[in-house]
Design an enzyme around this catalytic site. Structure first.
Site, PDB file in Angstrom:
ATOM      1  N   THR A 131      -9.036  17.140  -0.820  1.00 20.90           N
ATOM      2  CA  THR A 131      -8.428  18.223  -0.052  1.00 20.90           C
ATOM      3  C   THR A 131      -9.481  19.284   0.221  1.00 20.90           C
ATOM      4  OG1 THR A 131      -7.692  19.246  -2.101  1.00 20.90           O
ATOM      5  CG2 THR A 131      -6.093  17.881  -0.946  1.00 20.90           C
ATOM      6  N   VAL A 132     -10.058  19.228   1.410  1.00 24.08           N
ATOM      7  CA  VAL A 132     -11.097  20.165   1.820  1.00 24.08           C
ATOM      8  C   VAL A 132     -10.412  21.258   2.631  1.00 24.08           C
ATOM      9  CG1 VAL A 132     -13.224  20.461   3.119  1.00 24.08           C
ATOM     10  CG2 VAL A 132     -12.811  18.343   1.853  1.00 24.08           C
ATOM     11  N   VAL A 182     -16.923  28.106 -14.026  1.00 28.11           N
ATOM     12  CA  VAL A 182     -17.361  27.245 -15.126  1.00 28.11           C
ATOM     13  C   VAL A 182     -16.696  25.891 -14.932  1.00 28.11           C
ATOM     14  CG1 VAL A 182     -17.342  26.922 -17.617  1.00 28.11           C
ATOM     15  CG2 VAL A 182     -17.585  29.207 -16.667  1.00 28.11           C
ATOM     16  N   THR A 184     -16.300  39.018 -11.770  1.00 26.39           N
ATOM     17  CA  THR A 184     -16.526  37.785 -11.029  1.00 26.39           C
ATOM     18  C   THR A 184     -17.527  38.015  -9.906  1.00 26.39           C
ATOM     19  OG1 THR A 184     -15.520  36.106  -9.592  1.00 26.39           O
ATOM     20  CG2 THR A 184     -14.471  38.264  -9.625  1.00 26.39           C
ATOM     21  N   GLN A 192     -19.373  36.778 -13.615  1.00 26.63           N
ATOM     22  CA  GLN A 192     -19.563  35.353 -13.877  1.00 26.63           C
ATOM     23  C   GLN A 192     -19.141  34.539 -12.672  1.00 26.63           C
ATOM     24  OE1 GLN A 192     -16.709  32.988 -14.594  1.00 26.63           O
ATOM     25  NE2 GLN A 192     -15.478  34.548 -13.622  1.00 26.63           N
ATOM     26  N   SER A 203     -10.507  38.121  -1.273  1.00 30.76           N
ATOM     27  CA  SER A 203      -9.118  37.803  -1.601  1.00 30.76           C
ATOM     28  C   SER A 203      -8.511  38.996  -2.324  1.00 30.76           C
ATOM     29  CB  SER A 203      -9.041  36.572  -2.507  1.00 30.76           C
ATOM     30  OG  SER A 203      -9.501  36.897  -3.816  1.00 30.76           O
ATOM     31  N   ASN A 261     -13.138  20.658  -9.831  1.00 27.47           N
ATOM     32  CA  ASN A 261     -12.098  20.059 -10.686  1.00 27.47           C
ATOM     33  C   ASN A 261     -11.119  19.255  -9.850  1.00 27.47           C
ATOM     34  OD1 ASN A 261     -13.327  21.477 -12.705  1.00 27.47           O
ATOM     35  ND2 ASN A 261     -11.576  22.752 -13.209  1.00 27.47           N
ATOM     36  N   ARG A 262     -10.684  19.818  -8.714  1.00 30.25           N
ATOM     37  CA  ARG A 262      -9.743  19.110  -7.837  1.00 30.25           C
ATOM     38  C   ARG A 262     -10.365  17.836  -7.305  1.00 30.25           C
ATOM     39  NH1 ARG A 262      -8.612  23.744  -5.441  1.00 30.25           N
ATOM     40  NH2 ARG A 262      -9.827  23.242  -3.604  1.00 30.25           N
TER      41      ARG A 262
END
Length: 170
Positions: A164-165, A123, A66, A120, A91, A151-152
């Site tokens: 939701t920031v 996506v 990643t 990557q 993280s 997506n959220r």
């Protein structure tokens, strides 16, 4: 190792490794999920490396890494950077992926295993079309642990929920 039976039975030319816990937020949920992330990702990949060394040392491992290993956003990585380019995970999840990369690099160096570590990014989308005769569904996670911000935001906008920031909103 956990992979002995399959590797012994199939003697693959290549192994594509996609089997890891994929969520930075989930890895920070609590001590338990952090520990699971580290164990499953690092030890699972290490088991695979040892199994390949013993049963199919000529196979090529393709592992999904990643870009978060380098500390995103804003990480600029020179095109010719060595594989050990300084990593700065943000993280416990990304730290586990760094450990995997280091272990893969070491297995390549000391055992001669062929490894490609694909870094990557996120996506987007819920479906892909492989060809005219095939339709494959991909996951579309929209929750706080496995869903990407895009997506959220899409799901929240569709249902009229405030976005939701997190953090600074950048």
């Amino acid at each position: 190792g956990y992979f002995f039976r399959e590797l012994e039975l199939f003697k693959p030319d290549a192994v594509v490794h996609l089997g890891e816990q994929p969520s930075a937020p989930w890895s920070h949920r609590n001590e338990h999920t952090s520990r699971i992330t580290q164990h499953d990702n690092v030890i699972g990949s290490l088991n695979l490396l040892w199994s390949m060394r013993l049963l199919c040392p000529d196979a090529h491992l393709v592992k999904l890494g990643t870009m978060g290993e380098y500390g995103t956003p804003g990480a600029t990585i020179p095109e010719a950077a060595p594989s050990s380019f300084p990593r700065k995970p943000g993280s416990f999840y990304h730290a586990s992926k760094v450990h995997d990369s280091v272990n893969c690099e070491l297995a390549s160096k000391i055992w001669g295993l062929r490894v490609t570590d694909v870094m990557q990014g996120i996506v987007y989308g819920s479906r892909i079309t492989a060809d005219a005769d095939t339709f494959d569904d991909t996951r579309f996670d929209a929750d706080q642990y496995f869903g990407t911000a895009i997506n959220r935001f899409v799901c929240q906008a569709i249902i009229g929920h405030p976005l939701t920031v997190y953090g600074t909103g950048g």
